[in-house]
Design an enzyme around this catalytic site. Structure first.
Site, PDB file in Angstrom:
ATOM      1  CG  ASP A   7      42.006  99.520  66.909  1.00 27.98           C
ATOM      2  OD1 ASP A   7      42.525  98.716  67.713  1.00 27.98           O
ATOM      3  OD2 ASP A   7      40.896  99.312  66.366  1.00 27.98           O
ATOM      4  CD  GLN A  51      49.739  92.654  70.544  1.00 26.74           C
ATOM      5  OE1 GLN A  51      48.951  91.785  70.931  1.00 26.74           O
ATOM      6  NE2 GLN A  51      51.048  92.456  70.519  1.00 26.74           N
ATOM      7  CE1 TYR A  65      43.546  85.027  64.761  1.00 23.08           C
ATOM      8  CE2 TYR A  65      43.955  83.013  66.013  1.00 23.08           C
ATOM      9  CZ  TYR A  65      44.059  84.385  65.883  1.00 23.08           C
ATOM     10  OH  TYR A  65      44.683  85.125  66.857  1.00 23.08           O
ATOM     11  NE  ARG A 114      40.258  76.307  73.915  1.00 15.85           N
ATOM     12  CZ  ARG A 114      39.959  75.127  73.375  1.00 15.85           C
ATOM     13  NH1 ARG A 114      40.539  74.024  73.840  1.00 15.85           N
ATOM     14  NH2 ARG A 114      39.100  75.026  72.389  1.00 15.85           N
ATOM     15  CD  GLU A 160      33.045  74.278  60.392  1.00 15.55           C
ATOM     16  OE1 GLU A 160      33.309  73.579  59.398  1.00 15.55           O
ATOM     17  OE2 GLU A 160      32.267  75.250  60.368  1.00 15.55           O
TER      18      GLU A 160
END
Length: 328
Positions: free
Chosen positions: A31, A86, A154, A218, A278
């Protein structure tokens, strides 16, 4: 088994590394402490890892480094039996503001990992993808063969990751599987998510704020379910070269979510509204039929149950967690 977890100090990666250690596996975490949210949450996660490792007969190693550095990636992959990838620049809105950065991390970093993995004896690479790959729904719930037309940089990077993984499986025989996560939540979750935001504000007698009209929906996935899917895939090769949805198969409007949290913690508060953000998806809803049929995946909680558990955890850990949430 020795498992490498990239992004293992983050929210999902941290839970995965913790679970693998509890299961008796040796774990390396890579990380770089990407400052997308409070570093203190990640530092706390690493302490949890060390405590779990100390209680068991397992090896644990933390490497501070970046998936964009090929030499570091090769070094940590070399000892791994399975790679659980990840590490990513998260955040739809972050990707709109800085598409080059999200591409460098999510695409170039993934290629570095796949290149290193193909040159070793890695049994499998499990990659974190996202429901953001789908974009505008043509039908709901999303099945894995739904067109992928992401509406953010993304989401584009996540589709690209999936194709790169598939190509490495087909060209080089490297076993890979991509898991499309649907809005994961739970203990130590990112502070800039709707659930943690609503809970924090209500506990501090501040009205929850909805961006948009609240009609967007969601599919929220409890982190334990993500952990279970990854645990299975450490040794299950039935979906190598494929993608799987990992969701709750349930969904909820943001309006209803805010009301659930508000009604439990501060029913006197009025919900407030601000302009929509957005590139946010309008709706997400996962079909988990393929995951159920192939790896026996079953969501363990309804959204209401999971949110209740998160609220209990938040209140029990409020002393250290809340200052980090509210400073982000």
């Amino acid at each position: 088994m020795h498992v490498l977890v990239t992004g293992g100090a983050g929210f999902i990666g941290g839970h995965l590394a913790e679970a693998f250690l509890e299961d008796g596996h040796d774990v390396t975490v890579l990380d770089n402490f990407e400052p997308f949210y409070a570093e203190g949450i990640k530092r706390h996660t690493l302490e949890v890892h060390r405590e779990v490792a100390a209680d068991g007969d397992v090896e644990y190693r933390f490497v501070e480094g970046d998936v964009r550095d090929p030499e570091t990636v090769r070094e940590v992959v070399d000892d791994a039996d399975v790679v659980v990838h990840q590490a990513a620049q998260a955040g739809v809105r972050e990707s709109v503001d800085n598409p080059q950065r999200v591409t460098d991390i999510n695409v170039d970093g993934t290629v570095n990992l796949l290149e290193a993995s193909k040159e070793t004896d890695v049994d499998r690479v499990i990659l974190a993808s996202s429901s953001s790959v789908y974009g505008k729904p043509r039908s709901l719930p999303y099945e894995e063969d739904h067109p992928t037309e992401p509406v953010s940089p993304y989401g584009v990077t996540k589709v690209t990751q999936e194709h790169m993984a598939r190509v490495y499986t087909e060209l080089h025989g490297l076993p890979t599987v991509c898991l499309r996560y649907f809005t994961v939540y739970g203990p130590r979750m990112r502070p800039n998510m709707a659930i943690s935001n609503f809970v924090s504000r209500c506990l501090n007698e501040e009205p929850p704020v909805i961006y948009g009209d609240g009609e967007q929906t969601r599919d929220f996935t409890y982190v334990d379910d993500v952990v279970d899917a990854n645990r299975t895939l450490l040794t299950d090769d039935s979906v190598d070269g494929e993608v799987l949805n990992i969701g709750s198969s349930d969904n909820i409007s943001i309006q209803e979510l805010a009301e659930v949290v508000r009604d439990q913690l501060a029913p006197e508060l009025e919900i407030e509204y601000e302009s929509a953000r957005e590139a946010d998806a309008e709706h997400t809803h996962a079909s988990v039929e393929k995951a159920n049929e192939t790896i026996g995946y079953e969501p363990s909680r309804t959204i209401t149950e999971g949110v209740g558990e998160f609220i209990e955890w938040y209140e029990a850990n409020r002393e250290w967690y809340e200052p980090l949430v509210r400073s982000s």
